[in-house]
Design an enzyme around this catalytic site. Structure first.
Site, PDB file in Angstrom:
ATOM      1  CG  HIS A 240      -1.839   1.152   1.333  1.00 31.48           C
ATOM      2  ND1 HIS A 240      -3.133   1.110   0.890  1.00 31.48           N
ATOM      3  CD2 HIS A 240      -1.652   2.412   1.796  1.00 31.48           C
ATOM      4  CE1 HIS A 240      -3.711   2.286   1.071  1.00 31.48           C
ATOM      5  NE2 HIS A 240      -2.823   3.095   1.634  1.00 31.48           N
ATOM      6  CD  GLU A 241       1.437   3.595   3.694  1.00 26.72           C
ATOM      7  OE1 GLU A 241       1.624   4.659   3.067  1.00 26.72           O
ATOM      8  OE2 GLU A 241       0.403   3.376   4.368  1.00 26.72           O
TER       9      GLU A 241
ATOM     10  CG  HIS B  78       0.250   6.256  -0.745  1.00 32.85           C
ATOM     11  ND1 HIS B  78      -0.746   7.010  -1.307  1.00 32.85           N
ATOM     12  CD2 HIS B  78      -0.337   5.539   0.250  1.00 32.85           C
ATOM     13  CE1 HIS B  78      -1.906   6.765  -0.681  1.00 32.85           C
ATOM     14  NE2 HIS B  78      -1.687   5.864   0.271  1.00 32.85           N
TER      15      HIS B  78
ATOM     16  CD  GLU C 263      -6.037   5.205   0.020  1.00 41.17           C
ATOM     17  OE1 GLU C 263      -5.127   6.008   0.299  1.00 41.17           O
ATOM     18  OE2 GLU C 263      -6.303   4.205   0.715  1.00 41.17           O
TER      19      GLU C 263
END
Lengths: 502, 502
Positions: free
Chosen positions: B264-265, B268, B294
């Site tokens: 997820h990170e 980003h 997102e």
């Protein structure tokens, strides 16, 4: 507090915040920053420095300083008065250096740093020589901007050791040299007396970390207001009185770098952690000179950390962490960590020979600034002095005149503070023992609180309130003087090496 | 480049340096800062924010913006024009909020944060209620300062998702809700189909770190320009295009938090690392909205990271790192990481139920701002909505309306961007697959470069040059629309749970 003083503190606080942010970014650069980020980080650091300098040297600062001075004059609050006085002196000094000159120094020093690293890698002094010429010229111009009466080197020295003169250092070093060179020679003649095999073994990294942390806690480092990380070159850095961090390095086959590195940096950190919170976010929240700072690191690293009493207390814990030392025993260990050996590299030198490394650099720097030493002659003069003082000569420039970074930066004037620190550490410990006759016994029982409390009260809390000579005189009754340090070295090494005049 | 534009970039660069310094200090606060340093660090952060705001909103900035606008108008350089246009819009917005108001928000939000932490710990909403009332009032005032045409919530939403209207979100969410609630109900009726025991075992921390790093590298995270650290709440932070760091957390008895947290990170971070270097040190060097941001994190975490193809490729490596998974096999593992279960906590929700958590918050926020929802009624309304949408009700406030930090800060208007991100991620992947029909096959063979390159070219490089709706339209041919996302969810979960309408 009056209104003017409050306004001044607000401005000083913001300047301090910017400087501490710079310190955080520099720390991150050395510890955790990914390698691809060097260029943007440099821009961030340049912007923060520029804004801090602009804010501090703004005409509004002078108006606030003057208004606050009138206010504090009538209030008789010694701390506030000190904040105004020290800030005014800082302001006056900062205004002496034109912004263009500061920018030129910063640019040159960054390029010179790269040239030096390359020259050291190739061990070719001539690759660095043009940059050193430029740096010497900048140092002379800096001295002219800052002003001096007797000697241009005074102005450079004064940046690091306020109030100290070149002639003072000459005198102090001469006395130290005359007394320690014969001692070094006598020790060299009995070098077989002391071995150090026990500290050159395999030492597990995690065990070194655990034991280092334990030692740091035992001597009083507050981990709630600090931490330890790894860097190539160890240092101590301050982001506020309640955030003073140290860094270290580790050698898995040699106990000293981590252990004594931590004690050294913790010594610096105890000074900064011990400053009176009234001085937070003001120019006073820092050590008063590099010499005083080094006195704290060397006191804990050497005078305490290499003492017999310290290791008599720590021995059971040391052996628990490193069972391989049990065979050696505490006396062998004590001897090993105090073995004297003339060597080429300053940062690896023992207590006794260390100051010779400093004298070489100090004498050469003064001659460079006077114009009595040409850059092209530096390697030859360096090697000759090493031969004269230590009886050894570097086989190449990397192990000789290229070993330290100071001449690649803006550090001319810096070196002597290392030995001044050694000297002051002995004066302070002598005074502490006079005040507390049971101090050695305290060490033997692991009680380091009394010494720390004494240092806090007499040295740390004041930050930059007193200039170094004034502070040393207040605490010890004498200005900076090598007598106590010479006595310490003579007693310690005469006993260790069983010399006649012990 | 003209002179005016150069001057503007210099100023924008210094503002950016200050903001990145703030980011470094905040990152340090979450990762490594000693606990005793909270108060001084807050002052440092406040000073940096204040200086950045003052420098950016200074009248000189407007003069430079206008002069640079005339210059870039004649030059037809699209990137420079974008820098001026976006900066002018940022300037106009920043000038709308009075400094006193910004200070009040910052002060209140810091106090409200403490009250919320206490209330959550005690699970007593009423301890937080007065602060939420205050925050709602501040949000309404903020909306008035920022201005709006249709609905005050538009102004709040626009901060995070520029150009998006409350009515757009209502329409999009309604479509999503109508299609996913029945799906959730069908899945719930067949919940025994899918087990997840294999991911709830002991997983060695060091192995999780090694495997997480491997996955991050495989999908394209550049560790020369980034790093991974631990924090309580994972995040991604940017100190420049070449220094984009992520944080994560680890659970030694559950594989998901570290593994999917990292993906997820990294999603980003890939966005921020992929921005055109022409935009470095300008307001364009950032994602264009929270929704777009997102979309990148969810694309890599879910659409790629929870796909069957991804794990078919990664399986041998996964089992090498975690031999305890071998017994389960890749298909069981795929099912386990995609198990659907109505649950109370948003950050732990699966892909299908996640958006229901968001809708609850969005609907309640709009009603709060309209004045149609009283603070005292929040726990009851929250619990009712969880029952309606997910068929479960929180047993207490800590597991209900106190779970998220957003209402304690200044975050009203933020939540919907999480679901918008999910929706955009499916639109983007659909477009990428249209452009590259072999994309799924690429995943199967561990080739993630083509997708990353496509995202770089179409999304990442532009930074904030295009507004979110404009960007999504350029890339996918449509504005933000839930059709692709609904199709993705329906296909995936119908197959997984063997539903009839698959």
């Amino acid at each position: 507090m009056g209104n003017h003083f409050t306004q001044l503190k607000q401005r000083l606080g913001e300047v301090s915040d910017l400087d501490h942010a710079t310190a955080v970014l520099s720390w991150d650069q050395e510890t955790y920053m990914p390698e691809g980020s060097v260029a943007p980080r440099s821009e961030q650091l340049a912007t923060l420095s520029k804004l801090s300098h602009a804010m501090f040297t703004a005409p509004a600062t002078l108006r606030q300083l003057k208004a606050a001075a009138e206010e504090t004059d009538t209030q008789k609050n010694a701390k506030n008065l000190a904040i105004v006085t020290v800030s005014r002196a800082d302001y006056a000094r900062a205004r002496k250096l034109p912004a263009d000159f500061v920018a030129e120094v910063s640019r040159t020093s960054s390029q010179a740093q790269h040239a030096w690293m390359d020259a050291r890698k190739k061990s070719e002094f001539k690759l660095f020589a043009p940059w050193l010429r430029k740096n010497i010229e900048l140092a002379r111009r800096r001295a002219d901007y800052l002003g001096y009466t007797d000697h241009p080197y005074d102005a450079l020295l004064d940046q690091y050791e306020p109030g100290m003169k070149t002639s003072d250092v000459h005198r102090i070093f001469e006395e130290l040299r005359v007394k320690t060179v014969p001692l070094i020679q006598q020790v060299a003649a009995r070098s077989e007396r002391v071995g150090d095999a026990c500290i050159h073994q395999a030492f597990d990294k995690a065990a070194q970390e655990r034991f280092g942390r334990h030692v740091a806690e035992v001597i009083g480092y507050d981990f709630k207001r600090g931490r330890v990380d790894y860097t190539t070159h160890p240092f101590c850095t301050t982001f506020g009185i309640d955030d003073v961090r140290i860094t270290t390095r580790v050698d898995e086959n040699f106990l000293n770098p981590y252990l004594f590195g931590v004690m050294h940096e913790v010594g610096h950190a105890l000074y900064e952690q011990g400053i009176d919170h009234s001085y937070e976010r003001t120019p006073l929240a820092s050590g008063t000179s590099l010499g005083l700072h080094e006195s704290q690191s060397r006191l804990w690293e050497n005078l305490v950390g290499r003492s017999r009493e310290f290791w008599q207390f720590m021995w059971p814990s040391l052996v628990t962490h490193f069972p391989q030392l049990a065979e050696a025993g505490v006396e062998d260990f004590y001897e090993a960590i105090n073995k004297v050996e003339a060597s080429l590299i300053r940062v690896e030198a023992d207590e006794l020979t260390y100051n010779m490394h400093i004298m070489v650099r100090f004498e050469m720097e003064v001659a460079m600034i006077e114009g009595n030493l040409k850059v092209k002659d530096i390697p030859e003069v360096w090697n000759q002095k090493y031969n004269d003082y230590l009886g050894i000569a570097p086989p190449n420039d990397a192990l000789g005149c290229l070993q330290d970074t100071h001449w690649a930066g803006v550090g001319i004037g810096y070196f002597s503070t290392y030995s001044l620190g050694n000297i002051i550490s002995a004066q302070l410990l002598e005074s502490a023992e006079r005040a507390m006759p049971t101090l050695r016994d305290d060490f033997l029982h692991g009680r380091f609180g009394p010494l720390l409390t004494w240092l806090r009260r007499n040295v740390h809390q004041h930050g930059r309130r007193f200039k170094p000579q004034e502070l040393v005189k207040r605490v010890t009754g004498s200005t900076i003087d090598p007598t106590a340090y010479i006595a310490y070295l003579t007693t310690k090494y005469s006993e260790l090496y069983e010399l006649d005049h012990a």
